[in-house]
Scaffold this motif. Structure first.
Motif, PDB file in Angstrom:
ATOM      1  N   ASN A  61      12.033   4.767  -4.557  1.00  0.00           N
ATOM      2  CA  ASN A  61      11.319   5.529  -3.523  1.00  0.00           C
ATOM      3  C   ASN A  61      10.131   4.738  -2.983  1.00  0.00           C
ATOM      4  OD1 ASN A  61      13.096   7.661  -3.808  1.00  0.00           O
ATOM      5  ND2 ASN A  61      11.791   8.756  -5.253  1.00  0.00           N
ATOM      6  N   ALA A  62       9.450   4.030  -3.867  1.00  0.00           N
ATOM      7  CA  ALA A  62       8.292   3.236  -3.452  1.00  0.00           C
ATOM      8  C   ALA A  62       8.713   2.099  -2.523  1.00  0.00           C
ATOM      9  CB  ALA A  62       7.562   2.694  -4.680  1.00  0.00           C
ATOM     10  N   ILE A  63       9.783   1.413  -2.875  1.00  0.00           N
ATOM     11  CA  ILE A  63      10.281   0.317  -2.036  1.00  0.00           C
ATOM     12  C   ILE A  63      10.731   0.854  -0.680  1.00  0.00           C
ATOM     13  CG2 ILE A  63      12.121  -1.405  -1.791  1.00  0.00           C
ATOM     14  CD1 ILE A  63      11.908  -1.753  -4.906  1.00  0.00           C
ATOM     15  N   GLU A  64      11.409   1.986  -0.697  1.00  0.00           N
ATOM     16  CA  GLU A  64      11.848   2.607   0.556  1.00  0.00           C
ATOM     17  C   GLU A  64      10.649   2.998   1.422  1.00  0.00           C
ATOM     18  OE1 GLU A  64      15.194   5.830   1.641  1.00  0.00           O
ATOM     19  OE2 GLU A  64      13.636   6.591   0.293  1.00  0.00           O
ATOM     20  N   ASN A  65       9.609   3.553   0.802  1.00  0.00           N
ATOM     21  CA  ASN A  65       8.413   3.949   1.533  1.00  0.00           C
ATOM     22  C   ASN A  65       7.719   2.724   2.145  1.00  0.00           C
ATOM     23  OD1 ASN A  65       6.710   6.171   2.326  1.00  0.00           O
ATOM     24  ND2 ASN A  65       5.172   5.406   0.886  1.00  0.00           N
ATOM     25  N   GLY A  66       7.648   1.641   1.382  1.00  0.00           N
ATOM     26  CA  GLY A  66       7.060   0.411   1.899  1.00  0.00           C
ATOM     27  C   GLY A  66       7.850  -0.158   3.060  1.00  0.00           C
ATOM     28  N   THR A  67       9.157  -0.133   2.931  1.00  0.00           N
ATOM     29  CA  THR A  67      10.038  -0.621   3.994  1.00  0.00           C
ATOM     30  C   THR A  67       9.856   0.203   5.262  1.00  0.00           C
ATOM     31  OG1 THR A  67      11.630  -1.387   2.348  1.00  0.00           O
ATOM     32  CG2 THR A  67      12.454  -1.091   4.595  1.00  0.00           C
ATOM     33  N   LEU A 120       0.835  -1.208   0.000  1.00  0.00           N
ATOM     34  CA  LEU A 120       0.000   0.000   0.000  1.00  0.00           C
ATOM     35  C   LEU A 120       0.866   1.254   0.000  1.00  0.00           C
ATOM     36  CD1 LEU A 120      -2.851  -1.034   2.453  1.00  0.00           C
ATOM     37  CD2 LEU A 120      -3.077  -0.583  -0.004  1.00  0.00           C
ATOM     38  N   LYS A 121       1.939   1.247   0.783  1.00  0.00           N
ATOM     39  CA  LYS A 121       2.856   2.395   0.808  1.00  0.00           C
ATOM     40  C   LYS A 121       3.559   2.545  -0.545  1.00  0.00           C
ATOM     41  CE  LYS A 121       2.630   3.788   5.175  1.00  0.00           C
ATOM     42  NZ  LYS A 121       2.379   5.162   5.576  1.00  0.00           N
ATOM     43  N   MET A 122       3.910   1.430  -1.166  1.00  0.00           N
ATOM     44  CA  MET A 122       4.505   1.493  -2.510  1.00  0.00           C
ATOM     45  C   MET A 122       3.512   2.097  -3.496  1.00  0.00           C
ATOM     46  SD  MET A 122       6.609  -2.025  -3.194  1.00  0.00           S
ATOM     47  CE  MET A 122       6.925  -1.549  -4.895  1.00  0.00           C
TER      48      MET A 122
END
Length: 171
Positions: free
Chosen positions: A70-76, A51-53
């Protein structure tokens, strides 16, 4: 862990044709499917991750590798915030944090190279959980009995990035 992951993966495969063609919406659908069918804390954590991604990807018309980083970082970061774990706690984050960092570090090269670097970092992170005493996640209930085992969540992340890297090589 393996049973939950298998149940979630089977549900995704069965419903994949129903996912929207729009990438952020497809990832959102993936998140909701995993949440519903994986169950337990893992289902929630995977849902938060995707969802964050999806939120990052939907904010940009650009689908560059940098946006994916950025999406992967946000999900992490979403998983870390929700679960309160960090690298070294013997959780999925021991593989996911290094994978996200490696992906971001190599995102200017190509998707394939970024995924290969992320897969290698995730594998190393998963391997690093052997010898750690779990502080969070399912492993914490086993205490010292889990010390000589690889964390299941970290291993799942390593396998996911390995599969993504392998697929990217053929694209």
């Amino acid at each position: 862990m393996g049973i939950s992951m298998e149940r979630g993966a089977r549900a995704v495969l069965q419903r994949l044709g129903e996912f929207p063609a729009n990438t952020p919406e497809a990832i959102r659908s993936l998140a909701l499917c995993l949440q519903q069918y994986t169950g337990g804390t893992s289902g929630v954590l995977y849902a938060i991750f995707f969802l964050k991604m999806s939120a990052v990807l939907s904010e940009s018309a650009d689908s560059s590798v940098e946006i994916w980083a950025n999406a992967i970082e946000n999900g992490t970061n979403g998983i870390a915030s929700l679960g309160g774990a960090s690298k070294g706690d013997c959780t999925m984050l021991d593989a996911l944090i290094p994978a996200a960092e490696a992906f971001k570090e190599h995102c200017s090269e190509s998707l394939s190279k970024a995924l290969s670097a992320a897969a290698a970092a995730a594998r190393e992170g998963s391997d690093s959980t052997i010898g750690l005493t779990p502080k969070r996640g399912r492993g914490q209930y086993l205490g010292d009995r889990a010390t000589n085992e690889r964390d299941g969540g970290a291993e799942a992340i390593a396998l996911i990035f390995q599969a993504l890297a392998e697929q990217a090589e053929f694209q």
